[in-house]
Design a protein around this motif. Structure first.
Motif, PDB file in Angstrom:
ATOM      1  N   HIS A 181     128.944  37.234  54.300  1.00 14.71           N
ATOM      2  CA  HIS A 181     128.748  36.373  55.375  1.00 14.71           C
ATOM      3  C   HIS A 181     129.587  35.491  56.542  1.00 14.71           C
ATOM      4  CE1 HIS A 181     124.557  35.861  53.197  1.00 14.71           C
ATOM      5  NE2 HIS A 181     125.817  35.903  51.851  1.00 14.71           N
ATOM      6  N   GLU A 182     130.560  36.064  56.321  1.00  6.98           N
ATOM      7  CA  GLU A 182     131.823  35.472  57.200  1.00  6.98           C
ATOM      8  C   GLU A 182     132.142  36.705  58.726  1.00  6.98           C
ATOM      9  OE1 GLU A 182     135.687  34.963  56.117  1.00  6.98           O
ATOM     10  OE2 GLU A 182     137.125  35.274  58.131  1.00  6.98           O
ATOM     11  N   LEU A 183     131.565  38.370  57.799  1.00  3.88           N
ATOM     12  CA  LEU A 183     131.879  39.042  59.565  1.00  3.88           C
ATOM     13  C   LEU A 183     130.187  38.661  59.560  1.00  3.88           C
ATOM     14  CD1 LEU A 183     132.594  41.691  59.758  1.00  3.88           C
ATOM     15  CD2 LEU A 183     131.516  42.505  57.761  1.00  3.88           C
ATOM     16  N   GLU A 184     129.564  38.795  59.797  1.00  7.33           N
ATOM     17  CA  GLU A 184     127.889  38.553  60.069  1.00  7.33           C
ATOM     18  C   GLU A 184     128.306  36.867  60.614  1.00  7.33           C
ATOM     19  OE1 GLU A 184     126.004  40.369  59.358  1.00  7.33           O
ATOM     20  OE2 GLU A 184     123.548  39.850  59.841  1.00  7.33           O
ATOM     21  N   ALA A 185     129.282  36.366  60.690  1.00  3.09           N
ATOM     22  CA  ALA A 185     129.120  34.818  61.822  1.00  3.09           C
ATOM     23  C   ALA A 185     129.908  35.692  63.014  1.00  3.09           C
ATOM     24  CB  ALA A 185     129.247  33.875  61.054  1.00  3.09           C
ATOM     25  N   LYS A 186     130.342  35.847  62.101  1.00  3.26           N
ATOM     26  CA  LYS A 186     131.954  36.512  63.709  1.00  3.26           C
ATOM     27  C   LYS A 186     131.843  37.573  64.052  1.00  3.26           C
ATOM     28  CE  LYS A 186     135.862  33.922  61.734  1.00  3.26           C
ATOM     29  NZ  LYS A 186     136.637  33.678  60.703  1.00  3.26           N
ATOM     30  N   GLY A 187     131.264  38.601  63.697  1.00  6.59           N
ATOM     31  CA  GLY A 187     131.076  39.767  64.275  1.00  6.59           C
ATOM     32  C   GLY A 187     132.215  40.758  64.150  1.00  6.59           C
ATOM     33  N   TYR A 188     132.228  42.197  64.136  1.00  3.46           N
ATOM     34  CA  TYR A 188     133.593  42.863  63.720  1.00  3.46           C
ATOM     35  C   TYR A 188     134.587  42.644  64.762  1.00  3.46           C
ATOM     36  CZ  TYR A 188     130.205  45.510  60.532  1.00  3.46           C
ATOM     37  OH  TYR A 188     130.027  45.625  59.316  1.00  3.46           O
TER      38      TYR A 188
END
Lengths: 248, 421
Positions: A233-240
């Motif tokens: 979820h953090e990845l989805e929010a911040k992007g790679y």
């Protein structure tokens, strides 16, 4: 179940995997996420035994030295790769293909082979469970299949071959939301103490359906972050880009 | 003509000198053919049409007249997957009443009794046809009357040799289908030892008639098989053929199909499965003489060992043969680094509103397909076998008749088991 230590892989002297360490305990589902070109698919090919790579490091699978084994021996030891791009086999019937595979594995394990009738009974039950049309088994392997049908065919093979460890390489790509749910249900149905999985995906949405025990983020041939399901979820929010920059 | 070719040519001409008084039929036709054969001689690789297929070993062999066949041949029949129903059996090129089962719906005679040289063969152009015309003794003369559905008829050739005494035989078959008639002709050949089987066949397909011609060539490994077939297809007629070539040391399957009436169709499909030092040549000439005709050719080769496959396919479209639809595909699977395929497609088009295409693929087994199978637990050797069979399955899918398809599937399976052994 799976122990990867210092794994590197190169193709024509171009390094792709630059030192991978990963432990996946039996019965767990781990997700590997990362941008395109980060080495996710290469990892899946190296584990399943594709010969195109120069590989170093060690991989222990169920107590076996995986890297010294032929692809077919890895399969009969219980490893399964769901291909990102399933291969078409014109002239080979889907049922014949799967029965040949299942019987090859059973033979290696000293188990009796299934005849055509026994196999069809098993295969029909699985196609039904995965909401696949009846003609799925009669058609030539992946020939004329839509993208979604090809992916479902991978999950069907997995359900029939019953691996100990499944690697799903972007099995969600190209799927609409209904197909995604069917595929996820296919995987979840196998979950249990004897089923271990590594789910490779670009997007978080698959992980809403297959909730992983651990998430690993890959960038440029290395893992840069590991965490619980919340990492997706953090990845989805911040992007790679931001996440990998933070990790660096 | 080189020295070997001259020697071989002279031997056949000497045979004709010895037999000419006793051979049946029109003498002038035979003399004409002998003159043509004397002029051309046995082809050599300097002849354009024979560039890829050398007949040197035939020129150097010394062939004899077949001995009068006694009980021989009956055991050889067991080598072929003979189906129930009518069959015409020839041993060393001679009709064998005792081994045959005559059909009810088809008028059959043998060439020895009714020497019919047909109307399509060109001994002036094809040296092997000249050789056949000069020396033919027997053959089948088959006629299906207008509107008759004759079902299945088997035409079987068995070759034998007395040790060290190779024989040559040159049967001549003619098949004529009247208007709206139908026939499925299953032609099979096998044998033992060294011999030359040099048949010429003519197929006349009448208006709205459908001739399905399936061939299983499984000659002895040391035999020579050089066949030439002419088909003429009338208005809305269909000549649909498939040839499975498995046997012989040096073989050629040559087909000339002429679409002479509008809306005719022809399929010249085939597969050659070769191993060891086999050489097999598949040569076709399709002539679109009339408008709105369709021709389809898919020829597949599976080559192992040091075998060599040849495909020469020519499509000729005459001026005025508008709306021609021609398609030709040649595919080869090379299973060994020493195997070779020569593929020569040719299009000669003199009309301006036509659709003609040809293609050729040559390759080894696809590594992605192999890896996919192995990743599913299928051992490499088994995966290879599966993929070769798949390649052939696609070729055999052109065969619609289920009973015959079963025969050909079994023949492929048998070939494959022999390879694996």
């Amino acid at each position: 179940m799976l122990e990867i230590r210092g794994l590197t892989a190169a193709i024509e002297d171009k390094p792709i995997l630059k030192g991978i360490d990963l432990t996946v305990p039996q019965g767990e589902v781990h997700a590997i996420m990362g941008p395109n070109g980060s080495g996710k698919s290469t990892l899946s090919y190296v584990l399943s035994g594709r010969e195109d790579y120069e590989v170093e490091g060690s991989v222990t699978f169920d107590g076996l030295d995986l890297l010294s084994m032929e692809p077919e021996d890895r399969a009969s030891a219980g490893l399964f790769l769901a291909f990102q791009y399933p291969v078409e086999l014109p002239g080979v019937g889907n049922a014949n293909f799967m029965r040949t595979a299942l019987n090859a594995i059973r033979r290696k394990r000293g188990e009796p082979e299934l005849d055509a009738v026994q196999f069809l009974k098993l295969a029909r039950a699985e196609t039904k469970r995965l909401s696949m049309p009846d003609d799925f088994l009669k058609r030539n392997v992946n020939v004329g299949f839509s993208g979604g049908e090809k992916k479902r065919n991978e999950v069907l093979q997995m359900a029939i071959l019953r691996p100990k460890l499944a690697i799903l390489d972007e099995t969600d790509s190209g799927l609409d939301i209904d197909a995604l749910r069917i595929v996820a249900e296919g995987v979840n149905a196998l979950r249990g103490p004897d089923f271990t999985a590594v789910v490779i995906t670009h997007y978080q949405r698959l992980l809403d359906h297959i909730v992983p025990d651990r998430v690993h983020v890959m960038a440029d041939g290395r893992f840069v972050r590991s965490g619980g399901p919340e990492l997706a979820h953090e990845l989805e929010a911040k992007g790679y880009a931001r996440l990998t920059a933070e990790a660096a | 003509m080189n020295a070997a070719s001259q020697t071989g040519t002279n031997a056949f001409l000497a045979r004709f000198e010895g037999l000419r008084e006793r051979l049946p039929g029109n003498r002038a036709i035979r003399e004409g053919a002998a003159a043509a054969f004397r002029a051309s001689g046995l082809p050599t690789i300097r002849d354009e049409a024979w560039k890829y297929t050398s007949l040197r070993s035939i020129a150097e062999a010394s062939f004899h007249e077949p001995l009068t066949a006694l009980a021989s041949g009956s055991d050889l029949l067991g080598r072929l997957p003979v189906l129930d129903g009518p069959r015409l059996v020839f041993v060393d090129g001679r009709f064998r009443d005792d081994l045959s089962v005559l059909p009810a719906a088809v008028a059959v005679e043998n060439f020895a009794a009714n020497p019919d040289f047909g109307a399509l063969a060109r001994p002036d152009r094809e040296p092997l046809v000249a050789l056949n015309t000069m020396l033919v003794e027997d053959g089948a003369v088959i006629a299906v009357a207008e509107g008759t559905d004759a079902g299945l008829l088997q035409l079987i050739s068995l070759g034998t040799d007395a040790p060290g005494r190779p024989v040559a035989f040159h049967p001549r078959h003619t098949v004529a289908l009247g208007k709206g008639a139908r026939l499925t002709l299953l032609e099979m050949s096998a044998g033992e030892g060294t011999y030359l089987h040099n048949p010429v066949a003519e197929m006349q397909v009448g208006e709205d008639a459908v001739l399905t011609h399936l061939r299983l060539q499984d000659e002895s490994p040391s035999a020579y098989h050089l066949s030439t077939l002419y088909a003429q297809i009338a208005y809305r007629g269909t000549y649909d053929s498939f040839a499975l070539i498995l046997g012989g040391r040096v073989t050629r399957t040559e087909v000339h199909a002429r679409l002479s009436g509008e809306h005719g169709a022809t399929h010249l499909n085939g597969a050659q499965l070769l191993c060891g030092v086999q050489h097999a040549d598949f040569t076709t000439v399709v002539s679109h003489d009339a408008p709105c005709c369709a021709s389809r050719q898919t020829v597949k080769n599976v080559l192992s060992g040091q075998s060599r496959g040849v495909f020469q396919g020519k499509i000729e479209v005459a001026r005025g043969a508008q709306k021609t639809d021609g398609y030709q595909m040649n595919q080869a699977l090379l299973l060994s680094p020493d195997a070779e395929i020569d593929s020569k497609p040719q299009l000669e088009i003199y009309a301006d509103d036509v659709k003609c295409s040809h293609g050729a693929t040559v390759g080894e087994l696809d590594p992605n397909q192999l890896f996919y199978l192995r990743s599913r637990g299928v051992p490499e050797a088994e995966a290879r076998a599966l993929l070769v069979r798949a390649f052939l399955t696609e070729a055999l899918d052109a065969v619609g008749d289920e009973e015959v398809r079963g025969v050909l599937d079994d023949a492929v399976e048998g070939w494959w088991e022999k390879q694996a052994a």
